[in-house]
Write a protein that holds these residues in place. Structure first.
Motif, PDB file in Angstrom:
ATOM      1  N   UNK A 106       0.836  -1.213   0.000  1.00 28.77           N
ATOM      2  CA  UNK A 106       0.000   0.000   0.000  1.00 28.77           C
ATOM      3  C   UNK A 106       0.867   1.257   0.000  1.00 28.77           C
ATOM      4  N   UNK A 107       1.865   1.273   0.876  1.00 22.69           N
ATOM      5  CA  UNK A 107       2.758   2.431   0.955  1.00 22.69           C
ATOM      6  C   UNK A 107       3.581   2.569  -0.316  1.00 22.69           C
ATOM      7  N   UNK A 108       4.020   1.458  -0.843  1.00 23.12           N
ATOM      8  CA  UNK A 108       4.815   1.461  -2.067  1.00 23.12           C
ATOM      9  C   UNK A 108       4.018   2.074  -3.224  1.00 23.12           C
ATOM     10  N   UNK A 109       2.710   1.786  -3.265  1.00 17.33           N
ATOM     11  CA  UNK A 109       1.850   2.267  -4.342  1.00 17.33           C
ATOM     12  C   UNK A 109       1.203   3.623  -4.025  1.00 17.33           C
ATOM     13  N   UNK A 110       1.525   4.198  -2.855  1.00 17.74           N
ATOM     14  CA  UNK A 110       1.015   5.520  -2.495  1.00 17.74           C
ATOM     15  C   UNK A 110      -0.462   5.556  -2.190  1.00 17.74           C
ATOM     16  N   UNK A 111      -0.985   4.488  -1.582  1.00 16.10           N
ATOM     17  CA  UNK A 111      -2.421   4.397  -1.301  1.00 16.10           C
ATOM     18  C   UNK A 111      -2.768   4.527   0.181  1.00 16.10           C
ATOM     19  N   UNK A 112      -1.758   4.797   1.032  1.00 18.09           N
ATOM     20  CA  UNK A 112      -2.013   4.746   2.478  1.00 18.09           C
ATOM     21  C   UNK A 112      -3.063   5.745   2.949  1.00 18.09           C
ATOM     22  N   UNK A 113      -3.219   6.865   2.241  1.00 13.43           N
ATOM     23  CA  UNK A 113      -4.215   7.867   2.657  1.00 13.43           C
ATOM     24  C   UNK A 113      -5.591   7.583   2.066  1.00 13.43           C
ATOM     25  N   UNK A 114      -5.710   6.516   1.302  1.00 11.71           N
ATOM     26  CA  UNK A 114      -6.974   6.210   0.603  1.00 11.71           C
ATOM     27  C   UNK A 114      -7.639   4.929   1.076  1.00 11.71           C
ATOM     28  N   UNK A 115      -7.152   4.347   2.138  1.00 13.63           N
ATOM     29  CA  UNK A 115      -7.628   3.016   2.545  1.00 13.63           C
ATOM     30  C   UNK A 115      -9.109   2.978   2.918  1.00 13.63           C
ATOM     31  N   UNK A 116      -9.654   4.087   3.415  1.00 12.67           N
ATOM     32  CA  UNK A 116     -11.068   4.114   3.801  1.00 12.67           C
ATOM     33  C   UNK A 116     -11.965   4.690   2.710  1.00 12.67           C
ATOM     34  N   UNK A 117     -11.390   4.916   1.527  1.00 13.89           N
ATOM     35  CA  UNK A 117     -12.116   5.540   0.411  1.00 13.89           C
ATOM     36  C   UNK A 117     -12.807   4.485  -0.440  1.00 13.89           C
ATOM     37  N   UNK A 118     -13.990   4.824  -0.963  1.00 12.72           N
ATOM     38  CA  UNK A 118     -14.678   3.934  -1.897  1.00 12.72           C
ATOM     39  C   UNK A 118     -14.116   4.149  -3.310  1.00 12.72           C
ATOM     40  N   UNK A 119     -14.113   3.105  -4.139  1.00 15.21           N
ATOM     41  CA  UNK A 119     -13.498   3.197  -5.466  1.00 15.21           C
ATOM     42  C   UNK A 119     -13.986   4.356  -6.328  1.00 15.21           C
ATOM     43  N   UNK A 120     -15.276   4.681  -6.243  1.00 16.84           N
ATOM     44  CA  UNK A 120     -15.824   5.743  -7.096  1.00 16.84           C
ATOM     45  C   UNK A 120     -15.230   7.109  -6.797  1.00 16.84           C
ATOM     46  N   UNK A 121     -14.585   7.255  -5.640  1.00 18.56           N
ATOM     47  CA  UNK A 121     -13.967   8.525  -5.268  1.00 18.56           C
ATOM     48  C   UNK A 121     -12.479   8.564  -5.618  1.00 18.56           C
ATOM     49  N   UNK A 122     -12.031   7.596  -6.400  1.00 14.09           N
ATOM     50  CA  UNK A 122     -10.634   7.532  -6.822  1.00 14.09           C
ATOM     51  C   UNK A 122     -10.513   7.830  -8.309  1.00 14.09           C
ATOM     52  N   UNK A 123      -9.347   8.295  -8.719  1.00 16.50           N
ATOM     53  CA  UNK A 123      -9.070   8.456 -10.150  1.00 16.50           C
ATOM     54  C   UNK A 123      -8.855   7.077 -10.768  1.00 16.50           C
ATOM     55  N   UNK A 124      -8.829   7.027 -12.108  1.00  8.51           N
ATOM     56  CA  UNK A 124      -8.593   5.754 -12.789  1.00  8.51           C
ATOM     57  C   UNK A 124      -7.255   5.148 -12.417  1.00  8.51           C
ATOM     58  N   UNK A 125      -6.230   5.993 -12.352  1.00 13.60           N
ATOM     59  CA  UNK A 125      -4.908   5.500 -11.988  1.00 13.60           C
ATOM     60  C   UNK A 125      -4.858   4.944 -10.579  1.00 13.60           C
ATOM     61  N   UNK A 126      -5.565   5.614  -9.665  1.00 13.69           N
ATOM     62  CA  UNK A 126      -5.612   5.126  -8.278  1.00 13.69           C
ATOM     63  C   UNK A 126      -6.362   3.805  -8.193  1.00 13.69           C
ATOM     64  N   UNK A 127      -7.463   3.691  -8.936  1.00 12.34           N
ATOM     65  CA  UNK A 127      -8.222   2.435  -8.929  1.00 12.34           C
ATOM     66  C   UNK A 127      -7.365   1.289  -9.460  1.00 12.34           C
ATOM     67  N   UNK A 128      -6.561   1.568 -10.492  1.00 16.90           N
ATOM     68  CA  UNK A 128      -5.730   0.504 -11.038  1.00 16.90           C
ATOM     69  C   UNK A 128      -4.627   0.126 -10.052  1.00 16.90           C
ATOM     70  N   UNK A 129      -4.128   1.084  -9.284  1.00 16.86           N
ATOM     71  CA  UNK A 129      -3.125   0.756  -8.263  1.00 16.86           C
ATOM     72  C   UNK A 129      -3.739  -0.085  -7.146  1.00 16.86           C
TER      73      UNK A 129
END
Length: 229
Positions: A127-150
């Protein structure tokens, strides 16, 4: 060289007579552990069929696929499903995230489906490697396409599979984000010693792989890269 995937004499035929389609026509392939392999080819060349065979999502007309020494044809339907969940990570063009689950819940979902306990320390490293640590409680629809793919990449890595299969993982992304996502795949392959096979129609994306295999008319026609030298 440790071979994690071995495909021998793979054929997939549809129809008969003049309507016969040879989606795969005698493919032999070995994938090394920890290598990032790209499979390229025109539409209808057989690359998606090959990926489905390697993932046990389709059954060959002839030939065999072994993953980590396990012959896929010897598994019944239930065994094959369990094997895929534990040993193969899938990354799809459309992400295939579950919209009502948070990022964290999506990442651990395939593991909990088997009643296993997630290795939270290992997953947080991803998660940290992919830069997602601040998004763990987020639903997919609130992410960009690149974030969803990560998130999809993290989910594929989380169960420590023998093999990761990526089906046009940048197909819905712009060129800059595509480069970032494939860069993440390349580095995670090295960082976590994961074996990744990706199909793509984009030569610039394919060029980031350790090895490039071109397939046309159901046959491997060229191989470039470290494993093909």
């Amino acid at each position: 060289m440790e071979v994690i995937v071995k495909a021998t004499g793979l054929k997939k035929y549809y129809g008969k007579g003049e309507a016969l389609v040879k989606a795969l026509d005698g493919v032999d392939l070995e994938i090394e552990r920890g290598k990032f392999t790209a499979i390229v080819g025109t539409s209808g060349s057989g690359k998606s069929t090959l990926l489905n065979m390697l993932g046990g999502l389709d059954v060959p007309s002839e030939g065999s696929v072994q993953i980590g020494g396990q012959e896929l044809s010897r598994l019944n339907s239930e065994q094959a499903t369990i094997f895929r969940r534990k040993q193969i990570g899938f990354i799809f063009q459309n992400y295939n995230l579950i919209p009502v689950l948070t990022v964290w819940e999506n990442i651990i979902f395939p593991i909990t489906l088997d009643g296993r306990k997630p290795d939270e320390k290992f997953i947080m490293e991803i998660v940290q490697f992919l830069g997602l640590e601040s998004r763990l409680d987020t639903l997919p629809n609130n992410l960009s396409g690149g974030q969803q793919q990560r998130v999809a990449i993290a989910r594929a890595l989380a169960s420590k599979p023998s093999l990761i299969l990526a089906d046009e993982p940048t197909g819905n992304l712009d060129s800059r984000t595509s480069g970032d996502v494939v860069g993440s795949l390349k580095v995670t392959s090295a960082q976590f010693r994961q074996s990744i096979v990706m199909i793509t129609h984009n030569p610039e994306i394919a060029a980031q792989a350790d090895r490039i295999i071109r397939i046309e008319d159901g046959k491997i026609v060229t191989t470039f890269g470290k494993a093909g030298q």
